[in-house]
Design a protein around this motif. Sequence first.
Motif, PDB file in Angstrom:
ATOM      1  N   PHE A 224     -97.617   9.863  15.544  1.00  0.00           N
ATOM      2  CA  PHE A 224     -98.071   9.297  16.809  1.00  0.00           C
ATOM      3  C   PHE A 224     -97.125   9.743  17.910  1.00  0.00           C
ATOM      4  O   PHE A 224     -95.913   9.492  17.849  1.00  0.00           O
ATOM      5  CB  PHE A 224     -98.120   7.765  16.756  1.00  0.00           C
ATOM      6  N   GLN A 225     -97.665  10.422  18.902  1.00  0.00           N
ATOM      7  CA  GLN A 225     -96.876  10.919  20.019  1.00  0.00           C
ATOM      8  C   GLN A 225     -97.014   9.969  21.205  1.00  0.00           C
ATOM      9  O   GLN A 225     -98.139   9.605  21.586  1.00  0.00           O
ATOM     10  CB  GLN A 225     -97.347  12.315  20.427  1.00  0.00           C
ATOM     11  N   LEU A 226     -95.889   9.591  21.786  1.00  0.00           N
ATOM     12  CA  LEU A 226     -95.891   8.731  22.968  1.00  0.00           C
ATOM     13  C   LEU A 226     -94.766   9.180  23.884  1.00  0.00           C
ATOM     14  O   LEU A 226     -94.073  10.162  23.628  1.00  0.00           O
ATOM     15  CB  LEU A 226     -95.747   7.257  22.566  1.00  0.00           C
ATOM     16  N   GLY A 227     -94.592   8.443  24.990  1.00  0.00           N
ATOM     17  CA  GLY A 227     -93.425   8.672  25.827  1.00  0.00           C
ATOM     18  C   GLY A 227     -93.407   9.993  26.568  1.00  0.00           C
ATOM     19  O   GLY A 227     -92.347  10.602  26.726  1.00  0.00           O
ATOM     20  N   ASP A 228     -94.550  10.447  27.058  1.00  0.00           N
ATOM     21  CA  ASP A 228     -94.623  11.711  27.791  1.00  0.00           C
ATOM     22  C   ASP A 228     -95.768  11.580  28.790  1.00  0.00           C
ATOM     23  O   ASP A 228     -96.905  11.294  28.411  1.00  0.00           O
ATOM     24  CB  ASP A 228     -94.877  12.863  26.826  1.00  0.00           C
TER      25      ASP A 228
END
Length: 759
Positions: free
Chosen positions: A510-514
């Motif tokens: 899970f990719q977040l923070g961008d």
Amino acid sequence: MSAYPKQPQVPVAEPGTGHVPTGTGTPRIDGRAKVTGQARYAAEWPATDLVYGVVVNSSIAKGRILGFDLDAAQAVPGVLKVLTHLNRPHMRGAGIFYKDMTAPAGSPFRPLYDAQVRYSGQPVALVLAETFEAARHAAGLVEVRYKTEAHETNLVASVERAREPRKMKAGFSAPPKDKGEPNQAFAQAAHRISADFYSGVEHHNPMELFASTVIRDDDGHLTIHDKTQGSQNSRWYVSHVFGLPKRKVTVRNAYVGGAFGSGLRPQYQLPLAVMGALALERSVRVVLTRQQMFTFGHRPETVQRVKLAADADGTLRSIWHEAVAETSRIEDYVEVVVNWSGQLYACDNVHVGYKVVDLDQYTPIDMRAPGASHGMHALEVAMDELANEVGIDPLALRLKNYAETNPADGKPFSTKALRECYRRGAERFGWADRAPLPRARREGNEWVGWGMATGQWDAMQMFARAHAELHADGRLVVSSAATDIGTGTYTVMSMIAAEALGLPLEQVTFQLGDSTLPVAPIEGGSSHVSTVGSAVDGACAKLRRQLLALAAGTQYSAFNRAGLDDVVFANGTLALRDDPASAIALTTLLADAGKASIEAKYLLLPNVLKQRRYTRATHSAVFVEVRVDEELGTVRVMRVVSAIAAGRILNPTTARSQIIGGVVWGIGAALHEHTESDHRFGRFMNHDLAQYHVSVNADIHDVDVLFVEEDDRVVSSLGAKGVGEIGLVGVSAAICNAIHHATGKRIRSTPITPDKVMA
């Protein structure tokens, strides 16, 4: 072209984790990165030729800057520039700071904008140097000449100036009009209590200092690693304030070391760091000190009056609750403080009111459970007083006036398991053995007391997008510009996605923070799971449909007439529900179709028409045991049982940690966190962790958390609500009530410091 650091490696579950359904306690998948130092925070990103910025703060509370003496500072070896309002890079007009997209909405403070000093500690200069040491030394040599003006920072002395807020921020619900005849009902009731309450200033102290590292590429692109609860919020702010194209700014916040409201708005180190990068055309880092973190907002000081009236049997006849809170001269900061009093208990006569007083201080900021933390404290302590007045058990009084529907508007609750919270919490705590009168039990030099209180918080859902891509090797990558401030977002979003496609947790990223990822709201209001989690679930649902279509379109004729309800996704396969032997590996489906990957996008829009028909809330029942030494004035919280109703709990491990954190914060609010002001100077005096005490290990004893079963499909498709705030609400009131039960003393101001106990 020089390269700036790439997005950090996104944490994934340990190999061999396997299938972990939601509802299963699961350790944080980002835990290893954090404890081994692999996780990089905002101030830890390397950059070539990095410049360090140190902020100079004002020494007066109100006035104007007449000039600077910068010669000594600029003579320090390594100093490159000192920025002030006189030579800063261009910022767009004042109106840009008033845009509602800068969440929370309002009129954010503008650092180095003009010569006006609006509060003590306001940033007035930024020293930029080749090393941090040179910048810090030079900052101490900057001299500022002021013309001081009379200031006012004392809320209690200014209550007569209280007024209605001028403008309500988005999401704020103004107090409703009177219901029934509260004053008449109060005068005619058999039992009445009237009490004044005071809540002092509390300051955020997340472990990670506020920092921004602005990495400038050769083409002018800015990659900003910012301590924030919303990367897209910070990107919007920077782009609009400095007139930069969206493509020229990327904000990242892969790891955030706590925030709980302090990072909802961009704090002033962000625009200052961008100013430095624009002025020098180099990469710049600005990190605020712990002392400076006491200069950009706090939970507002508040005074309240609560009047309750009841019949002889404890039936509530009148609720009267008014609050006055501080705001700044810059804007009106508002919270929902009193509305809870019209929602929690059944009563036909209710008056609630809320006003603000503008002071020469920085605008207060949201702090875990804003408004509810002190508003419900006053209500719940008053309910305990009423129980004593009537001669009824405090829990029995609450059950007597239990509201099955929202008393304020008659709407049903989407779900409400508060009654079960009372039952299970009381049973776990042993409440039935409570002595009815105060000062009934003493052990050594300490009086032992039991207290309880109710908690309520909104169950919210916003809008969000998510993107999901299943690769031919079985890896699932899901992305959204969400934030993980330590609450477990990485883990629970991975769990949702893994369960949706029946994959082992270690195959999900899970990719977040961008800010370049699909849009997501700021991480606040206990809404991230119900919002981003539902978007993730929606994106994966689209992948399920695509996979079923692939199966039906191949030689696997058994799937030709199957619908999604007829199949299951488990162990990396797709199978007919009534024929396990039909299982096909998802990797086989993609390989046979000649696809390297399949992907799906999903936009979550809350079903507003449906949700508006209900009151959506989380609830809690908090039971506390304290021991009080009256001679020393010490209070020890020995036991806490917190029973929580917050929809489906998707990860009990991280959810329990959230509630424990809320309880710890509630203990601090009740007993320890005390901001001292010297109004002669308009300044907070104990502005560091040596003098501002937050609860530590020695202050915390047994904390028992239990979750009551709920499944709320009105709030979210997952049945989940949120647990960030509800763990705090009611804790300080339960402690205050327990102190009264122990000693017979009713202390109505927080924090309850030793001098108040001894008095």
